[in-house]
Write a protein that holds these residues in place. Structure first.
Motif, PDB file in Angstrom:
ATOM      1  N   PHE A 158       0.747  -1.237  -0.014  1.00  0.00           N
ATOM      2  CA  PHE A 158       0.055   0.154  -0.143  1.00  0.00           C
ATOM      3  C   PHE A 158       0.791   1.255  -0.054  1.00  0.00           C
ATOM      4  N   ASP A 159       1.944   1.367   0.944  1.00  0.00           N
ATOM      5  CA  ASP A 159       2.595   2.417   0.879  1.00  0.00           C
ATOM      6  C   ASP A 159       3.428   2.727  -0.253  1.00  0.00           C
ATOM      7  N   ARG A 160       4.131   1.543  -1.112  1.00  0.00           N
ATOM      8  CA  ARG A 160       4.711   1.787  -2.388  1.00  0.00           C
ATOM      9  C   ARG A 160       3.797   2.347  -3.428  1.00  0.00           C
TER      10      ARG A 160
ATOM     11  N   ASN B 148       2.535   6.002  -7.143  1.00  0.00           N
ATOM     12  CA  ASN B 148       1.340   7.021  -7.823  1.00  0.00           C
ATOM     13  C   ASN B 148       1.713   8.669  -7.795  1.00  0.00           C
ATOM     14  N   ALA B 149       1.934   8.881  -6.614  1.00  0.00           N
ATOM     15  CA  ALA B 149       2.250  10.402  -6.465  1.00  0.00           C
ATOM     16  C   ALA B 149       3.624  10.598  -7.194  1.00  0.00           C
TER      17      ALA B 149
ATOM     18  N   VAL C 290       1.598 -13.362  -3.284  1.00  0.00           N
ATOM     19  CA  VAL C 290       1.116 -11.931  -3.403  1.00  0.00           C
ATOM     20  C   VAL C 290       2.556 -11.103  -3.165  1.00  0.00           C
ATOM     21  N   ALA C 291       3.208 -11.572  -2.562  1.00  0.00           N
ATOM     22  CA  ALA C 291       4.688 -10.709  -2.020  1.00  0.00           C
ATOM     23  C   ALA C 291       5.622 -10.877  -3.399  1.00  0.00           C
ATOM     24  N   VAL C 292       5.492 -11.934  -4.074  1.00  0.00           N
ATOM     25  CA  VAL C 292       6.351 -11.997  -5.304  1.00  0.00           C
ATOM     26  C   VAL C 292       5.608 -11.142  -6.549  1.00  0.00           C
ATOM     27  N   TRP C 293       4.535 -11.307  -6.631  1.00  0.00           N
ATOM     28  CA  TRP C 293       3.714 -10.449  -7.535  1.00  0.00           C
ATOM     29  C   TRP C 293       4.044  -8.987  -7.390  1.00  0.00           C
ATOM     30  N   ALA C 294       3.961  -8.610  -5.979  1.00  0.00           N
ATOM     31  CA  ALA C 294       4.241  -7.094  -5.748  1.00  0.00           C
ATOM     32  C   ALA C 294       5.566  -6.894  -5.977  1.00  0.00           C
ATOM     33  N   TYR C 295       6.620  -7.502  -5.719  1.00  0.00           N
ATOM     34  CA  TYR C 295       8.089  -7.247  -5.542  1.00  0.00           C
ATOM     35  C   TYR C 295       8.299  -7.196  -7.239  1.00  0.00           C
ATOM     36  N   ASN C 296       7.760  -7.928  -7.950  1.00  0.00           N
ATOM     37  CA  ASN C 296       8.196  -7.965  -9.378  1.00  0.00           C
ATOM     38  C   ASN C 296       7.523  -6.788 -10.157  1.00  0.00           C
ATOM     39  N   TYR C 297       6.241  -6.350  -9.503  1.00  0.00           N
ATOM     40  CA  TYR C 297       5.664  -5.134 -10.391  1.00  0.00           C
ATOM     41  C   TYR C 297       6.508  -3.892  -9.843  1.00  0.00           C
ATOM     42  N   PHE C 298       6.644  -3.946  -8.712  1.00  0.00           N
ATOM     43  CA  PHE C 298       7.219  -2.717  -7.933  1.00  0.00           C
ATOM     44  C   PHE C 298       8.857  -2.438  -8.483  1.00  0.00           C
ATOM     45  N   SER C 299       9.323  -3.867  -8.860  1.00  0.00           N
ATOM     46  CA  SER C 299      10.882  -3.454  -9.237  1.00  0.00           C
ATOM     47  C   SER C 299      10.885  -2.812 -10.668  1.00  0.00           C
TER      48      SER C 299
ATOM     49  N   LYS D  74      13.072   1.958  -3.306  1.00  0.00           N
ATOM     50  CA  LYS D  74      13.166   0.578  -2.942  1.00  0.00           C
ATOM     51  C   LYS D  74      13.092   0.195  -1.443  1.00  0.00           C
ATOM     52  N   LYS D  75      12.514   1.132  -0.711  1.00  0.00           N
ATOM     53  CA  LYS D  75      12.162   0.856   0.680  1.00  0.00           C
ATOM     54  C   LYS D  75      11.241  -0.230   0.603  1.00  0.00           C
ATOM     55  N   GLY D  76      11.595  -1.273   1.421  1.00  0.00           N
ATOM     56  CA  GLY D  76      10.374  -2.577   1.549  1.00  0.00           C
ATOM     57  C   GLY D  76      10.624  -3.570   0.690  1.00  0.00           C
TER      58      GLY D  76
END
Length: 223
Positions: free
Chosen positions: A35-37, A42-43, A189-198, A126-128
């Protein structure tokens, strides 16, 4: 025995409950990071789109001071482009105030300043993400740890009672497999989020590098 979650939890052993607790904590922490990332990225994208157009207009008019004010304004605090550009503009102006007239020297100093700002900004973006990667890699094994102990307990109970057959151990195996299922859900969930944010961070890196190069080209010809 009933196989709803309430009865399964009540019949779980101490180790299995501990594993569920650990996975729950990992899940909550992962969701908070996601949620934080998501909010920050987006901002950053929204503010940077606006910033790119506004700062280009100011620089074309030769308004370096106004461009610096815009870059450091509260409305651009999440913009990755504003942070990098501000470092470059400040260094360019600082070199000018020192009396440096060689544009190549000023540009090189501004370039180094933007490189430092990019590194700092990337660390913040990259925090988190490391925790998401760790969760994705380890959550299935944490769940498997609970399952292993659960199956051991199931067979130990069968040995103690002397009863055999699948019916005697089905309940124990069912509650044991809950931890593996939970671990897989948390990891996916964690892997999907990590790949997207990376991927998002990679895009931000390219944008910052390109923006820095464009800024240097502009001030060298106009500054």
């Amino acid at each position: 025995m009933q196989f709803d979650l309430g009865h399964l939890w009540a019949s779980m052993g101490f180790v299995a409950k501990g594993v569920v607790f650990v996975l729950t904590v990992m899940s909550i922490w992962s969701i908070s990071i996601i949620f934080d990332r998501w909010k920050l990225y987006n901002a950053a994208k929204a503010q940077s789109r606006k910033y790119a157009a506004d700062v280009a207009r100011l620089l074309k008019a030769g308004k370096i001071k106004e461009a610096m004010d815009l870059s450091g304004s509260a409305g651009m605090k999440s913009s990755h482009l504003a942070k990098v550009s501000l470092a470059g503009l400040q260094e360019w102006q600082f070199q000018s105030d020192l009396g440096e007239t060689d544009k190549d020297v000023r540009a090189e100093a501004a370039k180094r300043a933007m490189q430092r700002a990019t590194a700092v900004n990337l660390a913040d973006l990259k925090k988190g993400l490391a925790f998401l990667a760790t969760t994705g890699a380890t959550a299935p094994f944490v769940g498997l740890f609970g399952t292993t102990f659960g199956i051991i307990n199931a067979f130990s109970g069968m040995a103690m009672t002397g009863s055999g057959g699948i019916a005697a151990i089905s309940a124990g195996i069912a509650e044991a497999l809950i931890t593996t299922a939970l671990g897989l859900v948390v990891a996916i969930v964690a892997v999907w989020a990590y790949n997207y944010f990376s991927g998002q961070v990679d895009g931000f890196t390219v944008e910052m590098d390109n923006s820095g190069s464009e800024l240097l080209d502009f001030v060298k010809h106009r500054g």
